[in-house]
Design a protein around this motif. Structure first.
Motif, PDB file in Angstrom:
ATOM      1  N   ALA A 196       0.999  -1.270  -0.255  1.00  0.00           N
ATOM      2  CA  ALA A 196      -0.020   0.105  -0.036  1.00  0.00           C
ATOM      3  C   ALA A 196       0.942   1.030  -0.097  1.00  0.00           C
ATOM      4  O   ALA A 196       1.966   1.232   0.359  1.00  0.00           O
ATOM      5  N   PRO A 197       0.326   2.373  -0.379  1.00  0.00           N
ATOM      6  CA  PRO A 197       1.252   3.460  -0.360  1.00  0.00           C
ATOM      7  C   PRO A 197       1.363   3.701   1.088  1.00  0.00           C
ATOM      8  O   PRO A 197       0.837   3.618   2.117  1.00  0.00           O
ATOM      9  N   LEU A 198       2.662   4.433   1.305  1.00  0.00           N
ATOM     10  CA  LEU A 198       3.312   4.605   2.790  1.00  0.00           C
ATOM     11  C   LEU A 198       2.303   5.138   3.875  1.00  0.00           C
ATOM     12  O   LEU A 198       2.376   4.616   5.046  1.00  0.00           O
ATOM     13  N   PRO A 199       1.498   6.355   3.390  1.00  0.00           N
ATOM     14  CA  PRO A 199       0.908   6.868   4.625  1.00  0.00           C
ATOM     15  C   PRO A 199      -0.014   5.718   5.182  1.00  0.00           C
ATOM     16  O   PRO A 199      -0.153   5.686   6.442  1.00  0.00           O
ATOM     17  N   ARG A 200      -0.609   5.033   4.343  1.00  0.00           N
ATOM     18  CA  ARG A 200      -1.513   3.695   4.960  1.00  0.00           C
ATOM     19  C   ARG A 200      -0.811   2.775   5.570  1.00  0.00           C
ATOM     20  O   ARG A 200      -1.187   2.155   6.598  1.00  0.00           O
ATOM     21  N   LEU A 201       0.312   2.466   4.952  1.00  0.00           N
ATOM     22  CA  LEU A 201       0.950   1.240   5.328  1.00  0.00           C
ATOM     23  C   LEU A 201       1.667   1.870   6.997  1.00  0.00           C
ATOM     24  O   LEU A 201       1.577   0.959   7.723  1.00  0.00           O
ATOM     25  N   LEU A 202       1.867   3.010   7.039  1.00  0.00           N
ATOM     26  CA  LEU A 202       2.333   3.495   8.448  1.00  0.00           C
ATOM     27  C   LEU A 202       1.344   3.443   9.342  1.00  0.00           C
ATOM     28  O   LEU A 202       1.426   2.967  10.716  1.00  0.00           O
ATOM     29  N   ASP A 203       0.009   3.855   9.179  1.00  0.00           N
ATOM     30  CA  ASP A 203      -1.039   3.688   9.797  1.00  0.00           C
ATOM     31  C   ASP A 203      -1.396   2.379  10.346  1.00  0.00           C
ATOM     32  O   ASP A 203      -1.691   1.933  11.557  1.00  0.00           O
ATOM     33  N   TRP A 204      -1.335   1.399   9.473  1.00  0.00           N
ATOM     34  CA  TRP A 204      -1.399  -0.122   9.703  1.00  0.00           C
ATOM     35  C   TRP A 204      -0.137  -0.588  10.695  1.00  0.00           C
ATOM     36  O   TRP A 204      -0.470  -1.121  11.497  1.00  0.00           O
ATOM     37  N   THR A 205       0.920  -0.308  10.276  1.00  0.00           N
ATOM     38  CA  THR A 205       2.279  -0.492  11.147  1.00  0.00           C
ATOM     39  C   THR A 205       2.299  -0.091  12.470  1.00  0.00           C
ATOM     40  O   THR A 205       2.619  -0.785  13.403  1.00  0.00           O
ATOM     41  N   TYR A 206       1.910   1.051  12.766  1.00  0.00           N
ATOM     42  CA  TYR A 206       2.059   1.860  14.114  1.00  0.00           C
ATOM     43  C   TYR A 206       1.635   0.999  15.211  1.00  0.00           C
ATOM     44  O   TYR A 206       2.391   0.786  16.446  1.00  0.00           O
ATOM     45  N   PRO A 207       0.304   0.668  15.306  1.00  0.00           N
ATOM     46  CA  PRO A 207      -0.175  -0.299  16.400  1.00  0.00           C
ATOM     47  C   PRO A 207       0.366  -1.671  16.568  1.00  0.00           C
ATOM     48  O   PRO A 207       0.366  -2.254  17.608  1.00  0.00           O
ATOM     49  N   LEU A 208       1.207  -1.944  15.639  1.00  0.00           N
ATOM     50  CA  LEU A 208       1.854  -3.404  15.581  1.00  0.00           C
ATOM     51  C   LEU A 208       3.317  -3.376  15.839  1.00  0.00           C
ATOM     52  O   LEU A 208       3.933  -4.497  15.817  1.00  0.00           O
TER      53      LEU A 208
ATOM     54  N   LEU B 114      10.520  -2.533   7.783  1.00  0.00           N
ATOM     55  CA  LEU B 114      11.202  -2.833   6.642  1.00  0.00           C
ATOM     56  C   LEU B 114      10.069  -2.819   5.465  1.00  0.00           C
ATOM     57  O   LEU B 114       9.325  -4.025   5.572  1.00  0.00           O
ATOM     58  N   PHE B 115      10.197  -1.948   4.490  1.00  0.00           N
ATOM     59  CA  PHE B 115       9.231  -1.978   3.464  1.00  0.00           C
ATOM     60  C   PHE B 115      10.009  -2.234   2.096  1.00  0.00           C
ATOM     61  O   PHE B 115      10.830  -1.312   1.771  1.00  0.00           O
ATOM     62  N   LEU B 116       9.713  -3.163   1.348  1.00  0.00           N
ATOM     63  CA  LEU B 116      10.366  -3.152   0.062  1.00  0.00           C
ATOM     64  C   LEU B 116       9.430  -2.538  -0.848  1.00  0.00           C
ATOM     65  O   LEU B 116       8.023  -2.698  -0.918  1.00  0.00           O
ATOM     66  N   LYS B 117       9.783  -1.361  -1.522  1.00  0.00           N
ATOM     67  CA  LYS B 117       9.045  -0.491  -2.267  1.00  0.00           C
ATOM     68  C   LYS B 117       9.430  -0.343  -3.681  1.00  0.00           C
ATOM     69  O   LYS B 117      10.681  -0.581  -3.917  1.00  0.00           O
ATOM     70  N   GLY B 118       8.644   0.343  -4.427  1.00  0.00           N
ATOM     71  CA  GLY B 118       8.989   0.602  -6.014  1.00  0.00           C
ATOM     72  C   GLY B 118       9.459   2.018  -6.042  1.00  0.00           C
ATOM     73  O   GLY B 118       9.824   2.821  -5.230  1.00  0.00           O
ATOM     74  N   LYS B 119       9.498   2.283  -7.275  1.00  0.00           N
ATOM     75  CA  LYS B 119      10.147   3.730  -7.666  1.00  0.00           C
ATOM     76  C   LYS B 119       9.368   5.151  -7.106  1.00  0.00           C
ATOM     77  O   LYS B 119       9.868   5.967  -7.332  1.00  0.00           O
ATOM     78  N   GLN B 120       8.028   4.902  -6.439  1.00  0.00           N
ATOM     79  CA  GLN B 120       7.302   5.669  -6.078  1.00  0.00           C
ATOM     80  C   GLN B 120       7.509   6.059  -4.508  1.00  0.00           C
ATOM     81  O   GLN B 120       7.080   6.834  -4.088  1.00  0.00           O
ATOM     82  N   ALA B 121       8.595   5.403  -4.039  1.00  0.00           N
ATOM     83  CA  ALA B 121       9.054   5.636  -2.490  1.00  0.00           C
ATOM     84  C   ALA B 121       9.286   6.943  -2.225  1.00  0.00           C
ATOM     85  O   ALA B 121       8.890   7.335  -1.169  1.00  0.00           O
ATOM     86  N   PRO B 122      10.104   7.703  -3.025  1.00  0.00           N
ATOM     87  CA  PRO B 122      10.258   9.235  -2.498  1.00  0.00           C
ATOM     88  C   PRO B 122       9.077   9.857  -2.632  1.00  0.00           C
ATOM     89  O   PRO B 122       9.066  10.779  -1.401  1.00  0.00           O
ATOM     90  N   ASP B 123       8.244   9.681  -3.631  1.00  0.00           N
ATOM     91  CA  ASP B 123       6.857  10.753  -3.485  1.00  0.00           C
ATOM     92  C   ASP B 123       6.087  10.152  -2.169  1.00  0.00           C
ATOM     93  O   ASP B 123       5.592  10.943  -1.611  1.00  0.00           O
ATOM     94  N   GLU B 124       6.198   8.579  -1.986  1.00  0.00           N
ATOM     95  CA  GLU B 124       5.344   8.163  -0.686  1.00  0.00           C
ATOM     96  C   GLU B 124       5.974   8.859   0.606  1.00  0.00           C
ATOM     97  O   GLU B 124       4.949   9.149   1.356  1.00  0.00           O
ATOM     98  N   LEU B 125       7.283   8.955   0.790  1.00  0.00           N
ATOM     99  CA  LEU B 125       7.833   9.415   1.810  1.00  0.00           C
ATOM    100  C   LEU B 125       7.339  10.994   1.882  1.00  0.00           C
ATOM    101  O   LEU B 125       7.017  11.328   3.280  1.00  0.00           O
ATOM    102  N   THR B 126       7.367  11.687   1.013  1.00  0.00           N
ATOM    103  CA  THR B 126       7.013  13.095   0.806  1.00  0.00           C
ATOM    104  C   THR B 126       5.565  12.910   1.444  1.00  0.00           C
ATOM    105  O   THR B 126       4.954  13.975   2.122  1.00  0.00           O
TER     106      THR B 126
END
Length: 198
Positions: A135-147, A155-167
């Motif tokens: 999933a895009p990083l903002p949603r992934l972090l929502d899921w990750t945080y409580p766990l 550790l997230f394996l991401k594609g070429k959109q990772a810099p934009d997702e970080l932003t």
């Protein structure tokens, strides 16, 4: 944020045999359910298995991991096999969950499967949370945080959109991010620690 390059891949003969067992089983099941794309079948090792093996240097042997959206076992089962990790895999698809259970049994790794949507899962926070192309990083972090344990990392394996997702994720989160250049063309590994909501 720091940038580095993923370490070379090197596994023992025993690990290679267990990974071969996993690969054979995955290809048999893929004929019945969609674990990987048919066009990826000839490239199973470099595109999927070796991609996930890049995480092994960042996982202490025997570490406890929660893997989100495990699908065909990437990266959860690969880490259970190659890092002897104790992996809890969260997968909402019952057919994929059945494969994950069978693959865990066949390869003799320490793994368990929770069949539910990620947002419904209640688990003790883990030192490591992993996900691959989920999933895009903002949603992934929502899921990750409580766990994720407070002193743990993701550790997230991401594609070429990772810099934009970080932003996109930065306004809602404080985090320390190591960006690791993947051996997979266009890919990036994000190692995220010190995660807190802003």
């Amino acid at each position: 944020m720091t940038a580095s390059i993923a370490a070379p891949l090197d596994v023992s003969r025993e690990t290679r045999e267990r990974l071969n067992c996993f690969a054979d089983l995955l290809l048999r099941w893929t004929a019945r359910i969609n674990l990987i794309s048919p066009r990826d079948v000839p490239h199973l090792w470099p595109r999927h298995i070796e991609d996930c093996l890049q995480l092994v240097p960042y996982v202490e042997r025997g570490a406890r991991i929660t893997d989100l959206g495990s699908g065909g076992g990437f990266p959860g089962l690969i880490l259970a096999i190659a890092a002897d990790a104790d992996v809890t895999m969260v997968e909402s698809d019952h057919r994929k969950a059945a494969f994950l259970r069978e693959a865990g049994r066949a390869t003799g790794c320490r793994s368990r499967v929770i069949v539910d949507r990620i947002e419904n899962v209640l688990l003790d926070p883990a030192p490591i949370v992993t996900a691959r192309a989920l999933a895009p990083l903002p949603r992934l972090l929502d899921w990750t945080y409580p766990l994720l344990a407070p002193d743990g990392y993701a550790l997230f394996l991401k594609g070429k959109q990772a810099p934009d997702e970080l932003t996109d994720a930065t306004p809602g989160w404080h985090m320390s991010v190591d960006q690791i250049t993947s051996r997979t063309p266009g890919g990036l590994i994000l190692k995220i620690s010190d995660l807190r909501r802003v």
